[in-house]
Design an enzyme around this catalytic site. Structure first.
Site, PDB file in Angstrom:
ATOM      1  N   ALA A  27      -8.549 -17.915 -22.932  1.00 43.73           N
ATOM      2  CA  ALA A  27      -9.987 -17.955 -22.713  1.00 43.73           C
ATOM      3  C   ALA A  27     -10.287 -17.309 -21.370  1.00 43.73           C
ATOM      4  O   ALA A  27      -9.422 -17.243 -20.487  1.00 43.73           O
ATOM      5  CB  ALA A  27     -10.476 -19.399 -22.739  1.00 43.73           C
ATOM      6  N   TYR A  28     -11.508 -16.859 -21.224  1.00 42.88           N
ATOM      7  CA  TYR A  28     -11.905 -16.109 -20.030  1.00 42.88           C
ATOM      8  C   TYR A  28     -12.958 -16.866 -19.234  1.00 42.88           C
ATOM      9  O   TYR A  28     -13.975 -17.293 -19.768  1.00 42.88           O
ATOM     10  CB  TYR A  28     -12.398 -14.708 -20.444  1.00 42.88           C
ATOM     11  CG  TYR A  28     -11.236 -13.896 -20.939  1.00 42.88           C
ATOM     12  CD1 TYR A  28     -10.541 -13.065 -20.090  1.00 42.88           C
ATOM     13  CD2 TYR A  28     -10.778 -14.041 -22.249  1.00 42.88           C
ATOM     14  CE1 TYR A  28      -9.425 -12.375 -20.521  1.00 42.88           C
ATOM     15  CE2 TYR A  28      -9.664 -13.355 -22.688  1.00 42.88           C
ATOM     16  CZ  TYR A  28      -8.994 -12.520 -21.823  1.00 42.88           C
ATOM     17  OH  TYR A  28      -7.869 -11.852 -22.254  1.00 42.88           O
ATOM     18  N   LEU A  29     -12.660 -17.022 -17.944  1.00 39.02           N
ATOM     19  CA  LEU A  29     -13.593 -17.650 -17.017  1.00 39.02           C
ATOM     20  C   LEU A  29     -14.501 -16.598 -16.402  1.00 39.02           C
ATOM     21  O   LEU A  29     -15.607 -16.904 -15.967  1.00 39.02           O
ATOM     22  CB  LEU A  29     -12.829 -18.380 -15.913  1.00 39.02           C
ATOM     23  CG  LEU A  29     -11.834 -19.433 -16.416  1.00 39.02           C
ATOM     24  CD1 LEU A  29     -11.008 -19.970 -15.265  1.00 39.02           C
ATOM     25  CD2 LEU A  29     -12.554 -20.543 -17.150  1.00 39.02           C
TER      26      LEU A  29
END
Length: 152
Positions: A27-29
């Site tokens: 997942a990407y922050l």
């Protein structure tokens, strides 16, 4: 520094199941710069990636499961899932072949990392590789996580 080329795969090798693999969730922050969290089997990482396509900075830091789960709640976009198969190549190189899960079923991407730019530029891909998408941002995992349609 990461030096890699990326290719679409139109048809998977028939013996793919015979190679070692990892189950990955990521997942990407943030996507500019890229700040990613990843669970690979039972290991957890926070990754920073600098700008670029074939050559870019990359730093990986270990996380524990609690930290990963906490950060995952803060992720933007789609949480990507994939199975990564590791296929050996001559010269000590490895094909990292990603078979994506929902919502990207049917997307197969192969990455090959190199020790230097010269090796990357002189690489001749196996005959079963498709289009070279190294310089297409549309196939960056960070772009896919945003849920935008990938290039056709």
């Amino acid at each position: 520094m990461e030096i890699e080329r990326k290719f679409l795969i139109k048809k998977l090798p028939a013996d793919l199941a015979s190679f070692p693999c990892h189950k990955i969730e990521q997942a990407y922050l943030n996507t500019n710069p890229v700040v990613r969290i990843r669970r690979q089997d039972d290991a957890y990482f926070l990754t920073y990636k600098g700008e670029g396509h074939m050559v870019r900075e990359e730093y990986n830091l270990p996380l524990n499961e609690t930290s990963y789960c906490h950060l995952k709640e803060k992720a933007d976009g789609i949480i990507l899932t994939k199975t990564r198969y590791l296929l050996p190549l001559e010269g000590g190189l490895t094909i990292e072949l990603d078979v994506f899960g929902a919502p990207y079923e049917g997307l197969f991407l192969a990455e090959v990392e190199f020790p230097d730019v010269e090796s990357a530029n002189s690489f001749t891909p196996p005959h079963w590789f498709g289009e070279d998408v190294t310089f297409s941002s549309g196939y960056h995992n960070s772009t896919l996580s945003a849920g935008k349609d990938r290039p056709q």
